[in-house]
Design an enzyme around this catalytic site. Structure first.
Site, PDB file in Angstrom:
ATOM      1  N   ASP A 163      15.650   5.683 -35.288  1.00  0.00           N
ATOM      2  CA  ASP A 163      14.913   4.688 -36.071  1.00  0.00           C
ATOM      3  C   ASP A 163      15.614   4.459 -37.405  1.00  0.00           C
ATOM      4  O   ASP A 163      15.811   5.392 -38.180  1.00  0.00           O
ATOM      5  CB  ASP A 163      13.474   5.170 -36.298  1.00  0.00           C
ATOM      6  CG  ASP A 163      12.538   4.031 -36.662  1.00  0.00           C
ATOM      7  OD1 ASP A 163      12.900   3.221 -37.539  1.00  0.00           O
ATOM      8  OD2 ASP A 163      11.453   3.939 -36.071  1.00  0.00           O
ATOM      9  N   SER A 213       9.490  -1.575 -37.047  1.00  0.00           N
ATOM     10  CA  SER A 213       9.648  -0.757 -35.837  1.00  0.00           C
ATOM     11  C   SER A 213       8.713  -1.204 -34.715  1.00  0.00           C
ATOM     12  O   SER A 213       9.010  -0.992 -33.544  1.00  0.00           O
ATOM     13  CB  SER A 213       9.390   0.715 -36.145  1.00  0.00           C
ATOM     14  OG  SER A 213      10.410   1.207 -36.970  1.00  0.00           O
ATOM     15  N   THR A 245       7.242   3.607 -32.783  1.00  0.00           N
ATOM     16  CA  THR A 245       8.273   3.633 -31.744  1.00  0.00           C
ATOM     17  C   THR A 245       7.810   4.272 -30.436  1.00  0.00           C
ATOM     18  O   THR A 245       8.005   3.676 -29.370  1.00  0.00           O
ATOM     19  CB  THR A 245       9.565   4.274 -32.295  1.00  0.00           C
ATOM     20  OG1 THR A 245       9.922   3.566 -33.487  1.00  0.00           O
ATOM     21  CG2 THR A 245      10.702   4.192 -31.298  1.00  0.00           C
ATOM     22  N   GLU A 303      12.723   9.632 -29.903  1.00  0.00           N
ATOM     23  CA  GLU A 303      12.957   8.944 -31.175  1.00  0.00           C
ATOM     24  C   GLU A 303      13.350   9.905 -32.293  1.00  0.00           C
ATOM     25  O   GLU A 303      12.721  10.947 -32.474  1.00  0.00           O
ATOM     26  CB  GLU A 303      11.688   8.191 -31.631  1.00  0.00           C
ATOM     27  CG  GLU A 303      11.959   7.360 -32.889  1.00  0.00           C
ATOM     28  CD  GLU A 303      10.742   7.080 -33.777  1.00  0.00           C
ATOM     29  OE1 GLU A 303       9.716   7.763 -33.637  1.00  0.00           O
ATOM     30  OE2 GLU A 303      10.838   6.184 -34.622  1.00  0.00           O
ATOM     31  N   ASP A 315      14.697   6.964 -40.323  1.00  0.00           N
ATOM     32  CA  ASP A 315      14.118   5.799 -40.994  1.00  0.00           C
ATOM     33  C   ASP A 315      13.454   6.210 -42.310  1.00  0.00           C
ATOM     34  O   ASP A 315      13.682   5.607 -43.354  1.00  0.00           O
ATOM     35  CB  ASP A 315      13.101   5.147 -40.057  1.00  0.00           C
ATOM     36  CG  ASP A 315      12.323   4.023 -40.720  1.00  0.00           C
ATOM     37  OD1 ASP A 315      12.947   3.006 -41.061  1.00  0.00           O
ATOM     38  OD2 ASP A 315      11.099   4.160 -40.897  1.00  0.00           O
ATOM     39  N   ASP A 366      16.416   0.709 -33.657  1.00  0.00           N
ATOM     40  CA  ASP A 366      15.513  -0.447 -33.611  1.00  0.00           C
ATOM     41  C   ASP A 366      15.871  -1.466 -34.687  1.00  0.00           C
ATOM     42  O   ASP A 366      15.667  -2.659 -34.528  1.00  0.00           O
ATOM     43  CB  ASP A 366      14.040  -0.006 -33.700  1.00  0.00           C
ATOM     44  CG  ASP A 366      13.769   0.973 -34.836  1.00  0.00           C
ATOM     45  OD1 ASP A 366      14.732   1.390 -35.511  1.00  0.00           O
ATOM     46  OD2 ASP A 366      12.592   1.320 -35.031  1.00  0.00           O
ATOM     47  N   HIS A 367      16.410  -0.943 -35.802  1.00  0.00           N
ATOM     48  CA  HIS A 367      16.842  -1.768 -36.942  1.00  0.00           C
ATOM     49  C   HIS A 367      17.598  -0.837 -37.868  1.00  0.00           C
ATOM     50  O   HIS A 367      17.681   0.367 -37.612  1.00  0.00           O
ATOM     51  CB  HIS A 367      15.628  -2.378 -37.667  1.00  0.00           C
ATOM     52  CG  HIS A 367      14.615  -1.347 -38.047  1.00  0.00           C
ATOM     53  ND1 HIS A 367      14.806  -0.435 -39.058  1.00  0.00           N
ATOM     54  CD2 HIS A 367      13.417  -1.025 -37.491  1.00  0.00           C
ATOM     55  CE1 HIS A 367      13.767   0.375 -39.119  1.00  0.00           C
ATOM     56  NE2 HIS A 367      12.914   0.055 -38.177  1.00  0.00           N
ATOM     57  N   HIS A 417      13.737  -2.377 -44.628  1.00  0.00           N
ATOM     58  CA  HIS A 417      14.737  -2.501 -43.564  1.00  0.00           C
ATOM     59  C   HIS A 417      15.719  -3.606 -43.914  1.00  0.00           C
ATOM     60  O   HIS A 417      15.440  -4.442 -44.766  1.00  0.00           O
ATOM     61  CB  HIS A 417      14.056  -2.851 -42.237  1.00  0.00           C
ATOM     62  CG  HIS A 417      13.047  -1.840 -41.804  1.00  0.00           C
ATOM     63  ND1 HIS A 417      12.086  -2.095 -40.856  1.00  0.00           N
ATOM     64  CD2 HIS A 417      12.836  -0.554 -42.205  1.00  0.00           C
ATOM     65  CE1 HIS A 417      11.340  -1.021 -40.690  1.00  0.00           C
ATOM     66  NE2 HIS A 417      11.772  -0.080 -41.495  1.00  0.00           N
TER      67      HIS A 417
HETATM   68 ZN   LIG Z   1      11.001   1.841 -41.427  1.00  0.00          ZN
END
Ligand SMILES: [Zn+2]
Length: 455
Positions: free
Chosen positions: A45, A91, A144, A271, A276, A318-319, A415
């Site tokens: 993530d 997410s 997630t 995950e 993240d 995811d990003h 993000h």
């Molecule tokens: Zn985030």
């Protein structure tokens, strides 16, 4: 003579029939014998290209040629990750794309804006008799894992997400987050008075909550497992008490051993969620060591796949989070001196400021704080200075001092819109080569499984 020729004719006829029969049988087998039986999707993530690179160079002790396992799989691709209502995804929307093949608005969990629940690739696998599992190092009801096993219109509906895992019969769940399984009366966050842990147990799940019971798990006996190690999310890798919490790699290992008993195969999502969180907080140590920990989980999955030969591995983010940038001033040896996250260091600072230099020396290898830096740290400890107010989500003054000293810089507290990196291994994985949208990823997985997806 006639009878001899007739005999020859019969023998030839039988041979032709045999060849024909074998060819037909093989034809049927070729259709039924799908090469991919198991799927393991590993999602870092917020783990963009820069997060991977800096972790790899730190792991390689400064060698920029060193690669992470996830940087060494057979095939790589680039996927566009914007959501339906924003250039920069969250997410929930990114996960919905990865799980269902549909784009949606930020905040939605495997539902399109019209309120329709969209079948996830995990659910499609379950419908075909495969076992299923979800692992994360944050809370299990977080976005997630949620996108694979639940459908809600708002990602913060954690209690509902946890209930849906039980209803949907996900076989293996392991993470933090007892808070979403216990009623308020028992210090949980559920308002419906349900004691979900007891309900899981009644449904045949083996429940574990510490390393001792984790080590006692028996993949031959424990068919369904619920493991929740913390009230909230699990610890950052660099701060993790190894006597209390398992690593992401250890959780992945036991999940594979448990799920692989199903002759029809399994679907597992793993995950690395704290990557993240670290990047939201501009925490260099958290990002680097959680990325390395995630990569160790990738290695566990890859080792299994290499041996099994019918397992597809997909590693994707995811990003990207934080807009992290490696700069000309990035100092690898300074990063290698970090021994704790900035959040843990912040918690150690005494309000009178008497131990600031000691904490920085011991946990960051920094022994030359300026008067200005020291004052900011003390002001933050006393609540006079709040980085959160200035930069948005997360982060401490300590994180920003370390970011500056290590030359690993950040562009945002949220993000970024950079496309994501996909890495794949396993039968047919070459179809993940090239540029495509995140929504194509579950479609490609479906193709290799021999199922039409989405329906
Ligand atoms: Zn985030």
């Amino acid at each position: 003579m006639i009878s001899k020729n007739f005999k020859r004719f019969i023998v030839i006829l039988i041979l032709i029939s045999l060849v024909f029969a074998i060819a037909c049988k093989d034809g049927i087998r070729a259709k039924k014998d799908v090469k991919v039986k198991n799927v393991i999707v590993l999602i870092g993530d917020g783990m963009g290209n820069q997060q991977r690179r800096i972790a790899a160079i730190v792991e390689g002790k400064g060698d920029a040629d060193h690669r992470l396992v996830c940087e060494s799989l057979t095939t790589s691709g680039v996927a566009f990750d914007h959501s339906l209502d924003a250039i920069v995804t969250d997410s929930a929307a990114a996960g919905t794309a990865l799980a269902t093949g549909y784009k949606t608005n930020n905040g939605m969990i495997s539902m399109t804006p019209d309120g329709k629940s969209r079948t996830t690739i995990l659910e499609a696998c379950k419908q075909r008799g495969k076992s299923t599992g979800l692992i994360t190092d944050v809370t299990i009801a977080h976005a997630t894992p949620a996108v694979y096993g639940a459908h809600v219109k708002q990602r913060k509906m954690y209690s509902e997400i946890a209930s849906q895992y039980l209803k949907n019969g996900i076989d293996f769940l392991m993470a933090g987050g007892t808070c979403d399984f216990l009623p308020k009366e028992l210090k949980g966050k559920r308002k419906d008075k349900r004691h979900l842990i007891n309900e899981f147990k009644k449904s045949g799940y083996t429940y574990i909550s510490d390393l001792k019971s984790f080590n006692k798990l028996n993949p031959d006996k424990d068919k369904k497992v619920l493991g929740l190690f913390r009230y909230g999310s699990m610890d950052y890798e660099i701060d993790r008490n190894k006597a209390k919490e398992p690593s992401l790699a250890e959780m992945t290992n036991i999940a594979i051993k448990t799920l692989k008993k199903n002759p029809k195969g399994f679907f597992l999502m793993v995950e690395g969620g704290k990557i993240d969180w670290a990047n939201h907080g501009h925490d260099v140590a958290g990002s680097v060591y959680n990325t390395i920990a995630f990569d160790k989980a990738v290695k566990v999955a890859l080792d299994f796949a290499k041996n099994d030969k019918h397992t597809l591995i997909i590693v994707v983010n995811d990003h990207e989070t934080g807009g992290m940038t490696i700069t000309a001033g990035t100092n690898i040896s300074q990063i290698r001196k970090l021994k704790a996250t900035s959040g843990k260091m912040a918690g150690m600072i005494k309000k009178d400021g008497s131990n600031v230099d000691e904490v920085f020396g011991k946990y960051a290898g920094i022994d030359n704080l300026t008067d200005k830096e020291r004052k900011m740290v003390i002001d933050e400890a006393n609540g006079k200075l709040k980085v959160r107010d200035e930069l948005g989500y997360g982060g401490t003054i300590i994180a920003h001092i370390i970011s500056k000293r290590t030359g690993v810089l950040f562009a945002t507290g949220g993000h970024s819109g950079t496309p994501v990196i996909v890495a794949a291994y396993g039968p047919g994985c070459q179809i993940f080569d090239g540029f495509y949208d995140q929504t194509d990823i579950p479609k490609k997985i479906g193709k290799l499984l021999g199922i039409k997806f989405p329906f």
